[in-house]
Design an enzyme around this catalytic site. Structure first.
Site, PDB file in Angstrom:
ATOM      1  N   SER A 136       0.977  -1.240   0.052  1.00 27.33           N
ATOM      2  CA  SER A 136      -0.327  -0.012  -0.109  1.00 27.33           C
ATOM      3  C   SER A 136       0.838   1.285  -0.003  1.00 27.33           C
ATOM      4  O   SER A 136       1.692   1.228   0.800  1.00 27.33           O
ATOM      5  CB  SER A 136      -0.806  -0.160   1.252  1.00 27.33           C
ATOM      6  OG  SER A 136      -1.414   1.147   1.431  1.00 27.33           O
ATOM      7  N   LYS A 162      -1.196  -0.877  -4.361  1.00 27.77           N
ATOM      8  CA  LYS A 162      -2.212  -0.001  -4.008  1.00 27.77           C
ATOM      9  C   LYS A 162      -2.152   1.225  -3.782  1.00 27.77           C
ATOM     10  O   LYS A 162      -1.031   1.583  -2.974  1.00 27.77           O
ATOM     11  CB  LYS A 162      -3.126  -0.902  -2.585  1.00 27.77           C
ATOM     12  CG  LYS A 162      -4.057   0.012  -2.044  1.00 27.77           C
ATOM     13  CD  LYS A 162      -4.853  -0.757  -0.981  1.00 27.77           C
ATOM     14  CE  LYS A 162      -5.039  -0.079   0.069  1.00 27.77           C
ATOM     15  NZ  LYS A 162      -5.654  -0.909   1.042  1.00 27.77           N
ATOM     16  N   LYS A 164      -3.110   5.053  -2.265  1.00 28.13           N
ATOM     17  CA  LYS A 164      -4.041   5.700  -1.684  1.00 28.13           C
ATOM     18  C   LYS A 164      -4.343   6.942  -2.122  1.00 28.13           C
ATOM     19  O   LYS A 164      -3.549   7.587  -2.825  1.00 28.13           O
ATOM     20  CB  LYS A 164      -3.325   6.072  -0.150  1.00 28.13           C
ATOM     21  CG  LYS A 164      -2.963   4.743   0.964  1.00 28.13           C
ATOM     22  CD  LYS A 164      -4.507   4.229   1.185  1.00 28.13           C
ATOM     23  CE  LYS A 164      -4.291   3.474   2.402  1.00 28.13           C
ATOM     24  NZ  LYS A 164      -5.565   2.986   2.835  1.00 28.13           N
ATOM     25  N   ASP A 190      -7.320   3.188  -3.009  1.00 31.83           N
ATOM     26  CA  ASP A 190      -8.098   3.221  -1.742  1.00 31.83           C
ATOM     27  C   ASP A 190      -8.537   4.629  -1.210  1.00 31.83           C
ATOM     28  O   ASP A 190      -7.465   5.420  -1.191  1.00 31.83           O
ATOM     29  CB  ASP A 190      -7.276   2.494  -0.751  1.00 31.83           C
ATOM     30  CG  ASP A 190      -8.217   2.331   0.599  1.00 31.83           C
ATOM     31  OD1 ASP A 190      -9.254   2.914   0.840  1.00 31.83           O
ATOM     32  OD2 ASP A 190      -7.745   1.831   1.473  1.00 31.83           O
ATOM     33  N   GLU A 215     -11.222   1.058  -3.517  1.00 32.53           N
ATOM     34  CA  GLU A 215     -11.603   0.739  -2.274  1.00 32.53           C
ATOM     35  C   GLU A 215     -12.254   1.582  -1.706  1.00 32.53           C
ATOM     36  O   GLU A 215     -11.504   2.868  -1.699  1.00 32.53           O
ATOM     37  CB  GLU A 215     -10.501   0.169  -1.693  1.00 32.53           C
ATOM     38  CG  GLU A 215     -10.530  -0.324  -0.126  1.00 32.53           C
ATOM     39  CD  GLU A 215      -9.157  -0.980   0.353  1.00 32.53           C
ATOM     40  OE1 GLU A 215      -8.319  -0.958  -0.172  1.00 32.53           O
ATOM     41  OE2 GLU A 215      -9.117  -0.934   1.563  1.00 32.53           O
ATOM     42  N   ASP A 240     -14.186  -1.734   2.877  1.00 28.49           N
ATOM     43  CA  ASP A 240     -13.294  -2.066   4.138  1.00 28.49           C
ATOM     44  C   ASP A 240     -13.697  -1.513   5.456  1.00 28.49           C
ATOM     45  O   ASP A 240     -14.434  -2.551   6.006  1.00 28.49           O
ATOM     46  CB  ASP A 240     -11.922  -1.140   3.572  1.00 28.49           C
ATOM     47  CG  ASP A 240     -10.844  -1.237   4.701  1.00 28.49           C
ATOM     48  OD1 ASP A 240     -11.155  -1.563   5.853  1.00 28.49           O
ATOM     49  OD2 ASP A 240      -9.699  -0.551   4.362  1.00 28.49           O
ATOM     50  N   LYS A 264     -10.247  -7.740   6.967  1.00 24.01           N
ATOM     51  CA  LYS A 264      -9.212  -7.429   8.165  1.00 24.01           C
ATOM     52  C   LYS A 264      -9.547  -8.087   9.169  1.00 24.01           C
ATOM     53  O   LYS A 264     -10.704  -7.893   9.918  1.00 24.01           O
ATOM     54  CB  LYS A 264      -9.221  -5.913   8.326  1.00 24.01           C
ATOM     55  CG  LYS A 264      -8.557  -5.069   6.972  1.00 24.01           C
ATOM     56  CD  LYS A 264      -8.405  -3.740   7.394  1.00 24.01           C
ATOM     57  CE  LYS A 264      -7.892  -3.077   6.292  1.00 24.01           C
ATOM     58  NZ  LYS A 264      -7.859  -1.505   6.625  1.00 24.01           N
ATOM     59  N   GLY A 292      -4.561  -4.814   5.553  1.00 24.01           N
ATOM     60  CA  GLY A 292      -3.614  -4.552   6.593  1.00 24.01           C
ATOM     61  C   GLY A 292      -3.858  -3.312   7.304  1.00 24.01           C
ATOM     62  O   GLY A 292      -4.628  -2.229   6.920  1.00 24.01           O
TER      63      GLY A 292
END
Ligand code: SMG
Ligand code: MG
Length: 381
Positions: A136, A162, A164, A190, A215, A240, A264, A292
């Site tokens: 990430s 991934k 952000k 995300d 996400e 999420d 998660k 995570g």
């Protein structure tokens, strides 16, 4: 199993670089660890994924301490014979607090599996001996993005990236990564709830970049909004934050709010509930992956075990210890030259904290009083 000692330990580890999301910038990893000992002398460890502040979830470390001390630990100390499964059942009598519950359940599972000489992976139903590593990438100055992604992809061999994102940092970084590294790199984004449904047209610009998913674009509680957004995008939507139990996952899927679920264990109340969400998603043909929470090696190695279950078909947020820490508290999670992490096969979660590293990270240790009558009955058995 009967418990003779329970300890709550606050640790903090400096991050190698700040980790910025649309919500918050983390410079230090703060974690709450649960350590327990059984009458046989076996030790189990759990990690709570709650953060210092309520930016990701309403549940903070202070809340978790209160819940564990006041309710959950007394519950398990009172049990004649405690198991992780029995504790999970008992915890349903307390509302909410999945992160506190998950931490204690993890410590119980670790101890119980050590007693049974079984690995967490085997117990959960793992079918793989290695899992793909995913990383990430935080929000950062544009000048740093390409070098950072290059290091992860080319030097460290991560098998999925991934990014952000937040308003003002979304289409452009995706375009830059695609233009530089090509269309074959598994890539996802995300938003951590930073967007509004009004941003649908803008988010639709991401559709042309062939992302694995977006996400949590909208607020955690906005299932309707996600369902509407899903009808305007071709990029699949993954949820999420709002998925805190199996029922939440089923509802999100049924309402068309999630095509993919990020599982998660710490957010859903533990590894047992995570396995159940994995099962219902497999039944419904909804892809899942292991998320995570910048865990230390304790939580991360356990997440690697979970990710070895057969329906985890998408790459998780499973990165090496060195992604976040210079010195992890356990033997480090490592990514091999093919971009995989070996699934631990030793009893329990398969690793223990290194005493010196743990000591260096420890801020506070809180030894919970075990009532004398509990200890007395324990010894007389
Ligand atoms: O643990 O590798 C990791 C970080 C993965 O991006 C990550 N987690 O929303 O999915 C998410 C975030 C939540 C944690 S921010 C502290
Ligand atoms: Mg997320």
């Amino acid at each position: 199993m009967r418990l003779t000692e329970v300890e709550l330990r606050r640790v903090r580890l400096p991050l190698v670089t700040p980790f910025r999301t649309s919500r918050y910038t983390e410079d230090w990893k703060h974690a709450l660890l649960v350590r327990l000992r059984t009458e046989e002398g076996v030790v189990g460890w759990g990690e709570c994924v709650a953060m210092e502040v309520d930016v990701y979830s309403p549940e903070t470390i202070d809340d978790a301490v209160k819940m564990l001390r006041g309710t959950l630990i007394p519950m398990v100390l009172e049990m004649e014979s405690v198991t992780a499964e029995g504790a999970k059942e008992a915890f349903t009598r307390a509302e909410g607090h999945p992160m506190a519950k998950a931490a204690l359940e993890m410590a119980l599972l670790d101890a119980q599996l050590r007693l049974d000489h079984r690995s967490l992976a085997e117990y959960l139903g793992a079918k793989r001996t290695r899992v793909e590593a995913g990383v990430s990438v935080g929000i950062m100055p544009e000048k740093d993005l390409i070098d950072t992604v290059r290091r992860y992809l080319v030097e460290e061999r991560y098998r999925r990236i991934k990014l952000k994102i937040e308003p003002g940092w979304d289409v452009e970084p995706v375009r830059l990564v695609r233009d530089t590294f090509g269309s074959r790199v598994p890539l996802q984004v995300d938003g951590n709830g930073a967007y509004k449904l009004d941003d649908a047209q803008h988010l639709a610009e991401l559709d042309r970049y062939d992302l694995l998913m977006i996400e949590q674009p909208l607020a955690a509680d906005d299932l309707d909004g996600h369902a509407k957004l899903a009808r305007e995008l071709t990029t699949p939507i993954c949820l999420d934050e709002p998925i805190t139990c199996t029922a939440d996952a089923i509802e999100a899927i049924d309402r068309g709010a999630a095509a993919i679920i990020n599982i998660k264990p710490g957010r859903v109340g533990g590894y047992l509930e995570a396995r159940e969400i994995h099962r219902v998603c497999a039944e419904r043909d909804v892809p899942v992956w292991v998320g995570g929470m910048v865990e230390t090696g304790l939580g991360r190695w356990a997440n690697v075990a979970l990710a070895a279950l057969p329906h985890f078909t998408l790459v998780g947020d499973l990165s090496a210890s060195e992604r976040f820490f210079t010195r992890d508290i356990t033997p480090p999670v490592v990514v091999d030259r093919d971009g995989y992490i070996q699934v631990p096969d030793k009893p329990g979660i398969g690793v223990e904290p290194d005493p010196a590293a743990l000591d260096e990270a420890t801020e506070d240790v809180d030894q919970i009083d075990v009532p004398a009558r509990v200890l007395a009955t324990g010894h007389s058995r």
